[in-house]
Each structure stands twice: as structure tokens, then as C-alpha cells.
Design an enzyme around this catalytic site. Structure first.
Site, PDB file in Angstrom:
ATOM      1  N   ASN A   1      -6.378  -3.983 -10.645  1.00 47.43           N
ATOM      2  CA  ASN A   1      -6.320  -4.855  -9.467  1.00 47.43           C
ATOM      3  C   ASN A   1      -7.703  -5.454  -9.286  1.00 47.43           C
ATOM      4  O   ASN A   1      -8.706  -4.727  -9.292  1.00 47.43           O
ATOM      5  CB  ASN A   1      -5.974  -4.067  -8.197  1.00 47.43           C
TER       6      ASN A   1
ATOM      7  N   GLU B   1      -2.636  -6.670  -9.601  1.00 43.54           N
ATOM      8  CA  GLU B   1      -2.853  -7.335  -8.313  1.00 43.54           C
ATOM      9  C   GLU B   1      -3.963  -8.345  -8.486  1.00 43.54           C
ATOM     10  O   GLU B   1      -5.022  -8.036  -9.042  1.00 43.54           O
ATOM     11  CB  GLU B   1      -3.300  -6.365  -7.214  1.00 43.54           C
TER      12      GLU B   1
ATOM     13  N   ARG C   1       6.577  -5.012  -9.310  1.00 42.53           N
ATOM     14  CA  ARG C   1       5.959  -3.718  -9.025  1.00 42.53           C
ATOM     15  C   ARG C   1       6.112  -3.412  -7.541  1.00 42.53           C
ATOM     16  O   ARG C   1       5.734  -4.223  -6.691  1.00 42.53           O
ATOM     17  CB  ARG C   1       4.477  -3.763  -9.394  1.00 42.53           C
TER      18      ARG C   1
ATOM     19  N   GLU D   1      -4.917   2.208  -6.728  1.00 40.58           N
ATOM     20  CA  GLU D   1      -6.289   2.145  -6.236  1.00 40.58           C
ATOM     21  C   GLU D   1      -6.768   3.436  -5.575  1.00 40.58           C
ATOM     22  O   GLU D   1      -7.124   3.440  -4.385  1.00 40.58           O
ATOM     23  CB  GLU D   1      -6.455   0.992  -5.238  1.00 40.58           C
TER      24      GLU D   1
ATOM     25  N   HIS E   1       1.162   4.497  -2.972  1.00 46.86           N
ATOM     26  CA  HIS E   1       0.371   3.359  -2.494  1.00 46.86           C
ATOM     27  C   HIS E   1      -0.049   3.664  -1.052  1.00 46.86           C
ATOM     28  O   HIS E   1       0.334   2.985  -0.112  1.00 46.86           O
ATOM     29  CB  HIS E   1       1.177   2.061  -2.610  1.00 46.86           C
TER      30      HIS E   1
ATOM     31  N   TYR F   1      -9.981  -8.590  -7.105  1.00 43.45           N
ATOM     32  CA  TYR F   1     -10.068  -9.684  -6.125  1.00 43.45           C
ATOM     33  C   TYR F   1     -11.398 -10.408  -6.195  1.00 43.45           C
ATOM     34  O   TYR F   1     -11.443 -11.602  -6.404  1.00 43.45           O
ATOM     35  CB  TYR F   1      -9.802  -9.151  -4.710  1.00 43.45           C
TER      36      TYR F   1
HETATM   37  C1  FCB Z   1      -5.420  -4.054  -2.482  1.00 46.95           C
HETATM   38  C2  FCB Z   1      -4.251  -3.180  -2.080  1.00 46.95           C
HETATM   39  C3  FCB Z   1      -3.055  -3.947  -1.606  1.00 46.95           C
HETATM   40  C4  FCB Z   1      -3.455  -5.116  -0.733  1.00 46.95           C
HETATM   41  C5  FCB Z   1      -4.496  -5.960  -1.432  1.00 46.95           C
HETATM   42  C6  FCB Z   1      -4.914  -7.189  -0.661  1.00 46.95           C
HETATM   43  O1  FCB Z   1      -6.608  -3.340  -2.407  1.00 46.95           O
HETATM   44  O2  FCB Z   1      -3.845  -2.379  -3.173  1.00 46.95           O
HETATM   45  O3  FCB Z   1      -2.201  -3.067  -0.930  1.00 46.95           O
HETATM   46  O4  FCB Z   1      -3.904  -4.657   0.483  1.00 46.95           O
HETATM   47  O5  FCB Z   1      -5.631  -5.183  -1.676  1.00 46.95           O
END
Ligand code: FCB
Length: 450
Positions: A296, A355, A86, A175, A130, A298
Site C-alpha cells: 500500500n 492500495e 480485495r 498495514e 484490517h 500513498y
Molecule cells: C490506508 C488504510 C486504508 C485507508 C487508506 C486511505 O492506510 O489501509 O484503510 O484508510 O489508508
């Protein structure tokens, strides 16, 4: 034996469906460099760099020099055994003023990239946006003016017509909630235009631009599979008194895009705020048929009430003892499993994790190797969570690591590293980390299995 690749070191993947896609993600501004080459126009992120707003006064001028080194980078992907990659197209590289005159040299770069990927047996997943808005369009109001819907439509038309013969996977946005929330919602006003409710306006215009782009791609690219990529994280209150603030943050962080795009309505808690910018038929323009949901993820975010904050909330403390990464992001794979289950149920679309990864401060050791066991541990836990969600019934079809390379991490510049591959910025040497070898071995095992 490669560090981290010991037998039995992999997460369970038995619940993943046959044909599950393993990939990596990047974005144009974060890796390409060549910012002033071959007719590229400026983006808002070039401006932030010029204004010294990035850590260490970093800029995206060179980044990973991917514009010149894409062949080496595709070779890395091939070594990983990826099925998909991607990337994003830089809007100002192909339309330097955001609309009007096209830049053939910029367009040709993505032709070369796509052709190289296809020759390597890697499916290109193209994301239109992006975060690198052409500066020329920002100067005319950017996301705060409804005109941007037609500007984005022009860009989407160009990308679909130029690349749609070879690319079938299209994402409209990466995002959207993050660039609007940090750009004006929680951003403290630095990038805000005062006097109007820029935040709610921008949300609505992004949603309309998404809907327009979906229709354009669908009409021009036979067999297109289209989605939008959302950042969804559990939003947790720092204390019981912060429950309402966390709920509000959840609305703006997790719901204001996927709800209208997939369910056809804005969340009740902010409907009145968006009302002034709505025109008849807008919700139908936003909710267009989609093929997949890009997620995405984290870590959860902890939120507290703040009467002085524009939206009434700000970042709060996490419970003491929460495990965190080197850049202080909580590590909670169970929260990822729960998010996958929630998203799969709420939006009823196949989910691709587009992500997930770990940021830290990797350094080569004396022998020149980058042994990032913390990243391997993170990936093991989080891929295990994907398997757990799949076992519990979520329709998850792929997992993409953020990121192939260390890169320009927005406000943090080059101080934070997310790559499976270390970049020695002064020489641009690529050094696959231990996590690269680990992920490669995992994919190999997974592909043999399916
Ligand atoms: C996400 C973003 C990506 C990168 C990661 C760590 O929020 O989409 O570009 O910065 O975090």
C-alpha cells in the site's frame, strides 16, 4: 466524452506483464455498517466511535451500508471491469467475542459476498485483519498479550475452512505497522496501556500471528496464495539534522513486519527492544513461505527528531513547494516508482499494489456529477510509476485502487473521500465519479492489450 477519459489521457502501461490484475480494495469496518445487526460483536473502532474520538463524532454504524447493498456494489465492480476485489472479513462479525462461539449469520454474509463476486467473474482477495480487533479481545489485552496468537489462529482456521473452497488469495494483515505505530508507537498514549512496552510487544505478537495464520491457511486451502499487506513509504528527514530520526521511523514504519516475515530477522536498530518478548524459535515461526508481497502506498512521510516523543521522532515539515492533495498528502509518483523497485528487490516476491489513491472533499456539481479530475491526475501519475518500475525490472503483478467507495476514513470519519464512487450518505446513493469512468476505460484498454 466522459471527463478525464480523453484519448491519450492514459498513462503508459506497455511494461505491465500479461495477466496483470486490476482491482479495488475496501475494508469491512469502513464500508459494511450493520454494526449492531445479525449478532455482530463490537470492535475497537466501535468503541472509539462511542467515545467520540472520531471527527464529527462519526461512527461506523451505517458506513456505506455495504452489508445490505453488496450486490449493488459488486455490480459497480463488474461495470469497472475489475478482475479482483480485495475486502476484509470483520473478525467480530464472525466471532463476536473474538473466539469461541461462531456467528452463523455473519459467516453467511461473506458466503453471499464471495458467491456474488465469483458469479460476476471477480476474484475475491480476502484479508483477515484490517484493524477491527474484537473489543472483547482488546479487553483481555489485545495485541499486547501473546495469547492473541492462538486467538488469531482460531479465527484464521475458521476463515480458511469456511471460505477456502472458493477463495485462494488470502492476506493475513493490512498495514500492521500503521496500527501499531499509530495505536501506541506515535499515538501519544491515548490507546496505550501504560507500564509495559506495549508497542514492541504488539509488533512481535502481530508477527507471530501472521506466521501462524500462514501455516493454517496453507494446510487447509489447496492452491492458496498467501501474503501480507504492508504500508511502505519513503521516510524522509525534514532537515539534514533529522536524518537519524527518519531512519528510525523508517525501521518502524517500513521494516519491522516485512523484514522478519520475509528475511527472518528484525532490523538491527530495534532488535534489543524486541528481545525481552522473544522465545526460542520465534523467528522461524514468523518467517513462513509467502507467495506475494502486498504494497500500500500513498506518499512519502517527512520526519523530524523530537526528544519528547516516545520513539524520538514525529512528523515534520516537507520541503516548500511539494505538490500535495486536498488532504495535504505529498504527491510524488517518482517516490512510488522507487519504493516499488526497493520492495521488489529487498523481499524478492511478486508485488501487488493493494492500495493507492487520493483523498479529497469531492462534491457533486449542479448537474449531480462528481468530476474529480485531481484523482484522475493522481492515478495517471501513479499508474505511470508502476509502469516505470516494471520497465526497470520490478516484478509487479497487479494494481488495486483505494477505494471502490467513499467510506469511513478512520479518525477522519466521513470527512475525507477516497472512492471512485461517491456516496451520498443520507440516501446511500452511489454516484460513479469521473475517475470511475476513467479507470474503467483504462482497464478496458489494458485488458484488450494483454
Ligand atoms: C490506508 C488504510 C486504508 C485507508 C487508506 C486511505 O492506510 O489501509 O484503510 O484508510 O489508508
Amino acid at each position: 466524452m466522459v471527463p478525464g477519459a480523453a484519448a491519450g489521457d492514459f498513462p503508459p502501461i506497455s511494461a505491465l506483464r500479461p495477466g496483470f490484475i486490476w482491482g479495488v480494495s475496501t475494508s469491512a469496518f469502513q464500508i459494511e455498517g450493520a454494526a449492531h445487526e445479525d449478532g455482530r460483536g463490537l470492535s475497537v473502532w466501535d468503541t472509539y466511535g462511542q467515545q467520540g474520538e472520531i471527527a464529527n463524532h462519526d461512527t461506523g454504524d451505517v458506513a456505506c451500508d455495504h452489508y445490505h447493498r453488496y450486490e449493488e456494489d459488486v455490480a459497480l465492480m463488474q461495470r469497472l471491469g475489475l478482475q479482483a476485489y480485495r475486502f476484509s472479513v470483520a473478525w467480530p462479525r464472525v466471532l463476536p467475542q473474538g473466539r469461541g462461539a461462531r456467528n452463523e449469520k455473519g459467516l453467511a454474509f461473506y458466503d453471499r459476498l464471495i458467491d456474488t463476486l465469483l458469479a460476476a467473474g471477480i476474484e475475491p482477495w480476502l484479508c483477515l485483519y484490517h484493524w477491527d480487533l474484537p473489543q472483547a479481545l482488546d479487553d483481555q489485552g489485545g495485541w499486547t498479550t501473546r495469547d492473541i496468537v492462538s486467538w488469531f489462529a482460531e479465527y484464521a482456521t475458521l476463515a480458511a475452512e469456511r471460505y477456502g473452497d472458493r477463495v485462494k488469495r488470502f492476506a493475513t494483515f493490512n498495514e500492521p505497522s500503521i496500527f501499531t505505530l499509530f495505536g501506541s508507537g506515535m499515538g501519544g498514549g491515548k490507546r496505550d496501556r501504560s507500564g509495559v512496552d506495549t508497542f514492541h510487544r504488539a509488533i512481535h505478537h502481530v508477527n507471530l500471528a501472521h506466521g501462524a495464520a500462514v501455516d493454517i491457511i496453507r494446510a487447509r486451502v489447496p492452491g492458496a496464495l498467501i501474503g501480507c499487506i504492508h504500508n511502505v513509504q519513503p521516510v524522509l528527514p525534514s532537515s539534514p539534522a533529522d536524518a537519524q530520526a527518519a531512519e528510525m521511523c523508517d525501521v518502524y514504519w517500513n521494516k519491522v513486519y516485512p523484514d522478519p516475515q520475509c528475511l527472518g530477522e528484525y532490523p538491527a536498530a530495534m532488535r534489543a527492544a524486541i528481545e525481552p518478548f522473544m522465545q526460542a524459535g520465534d523467528l522461524a515461526r514468523i518467517k513462513r513461505p509467502l507467495d506475494w508481497f502486498g504494497l500500500n502506498h500513498y506518499s512519502p512521510v517527512f520526519i523530524k527528531a523530537d526528544a519528547n516523543a516516545r520513539l524520538g521522532f514525529t512528523f515534520g515539515d516537507r520541503p516548500p513547494g511539494t505538490p500535495v492533495t486536498a488532504i495535504d498528502w505529498p504527491i510524488m509518483p517518482d517516490a512510488f516508482r522507487d519504493t516499488l523497485l526497493t520492495v521488489a528487490k529487498r523481499y524478492a516476491l511478486p508485488v501487488y499494489v493493494l492500495e493507492n489513491g487520493l483523498g479529497n472533499h469531492d462534491k457533486p456539481d449542479a448537474a449531480g456529477a462528481v468530476v474529480d479530475n485531481d484523482r484522475i491526475d493522481f492515478l495517471r501519475g501513479y499508474i505511470g510509476a508502476v509502469n516505470a518500475a516494471a520497465a526497470a525490472g520490478a516484478d509487479i503483478r497487479g494494481y488495486f485502487v483505494w477505494s471502490l467507495l467513499d467510506n469511513f476514513e478512520w479518525d477522519q470519519g466521513y470527512s475525507v473521500r477516497f472512492g471512485l464512487t461517491y456516496i451520498d450518505y443520507p440516501t446511500q446513493k452511489r454516484i460513479p465519479k469521473a475517475s470511475f469512468e476513467w479507470f474503467r476505460a483504462l482497464i478496458k484498454q489494458a485488458v484488450v492489450r494483454s
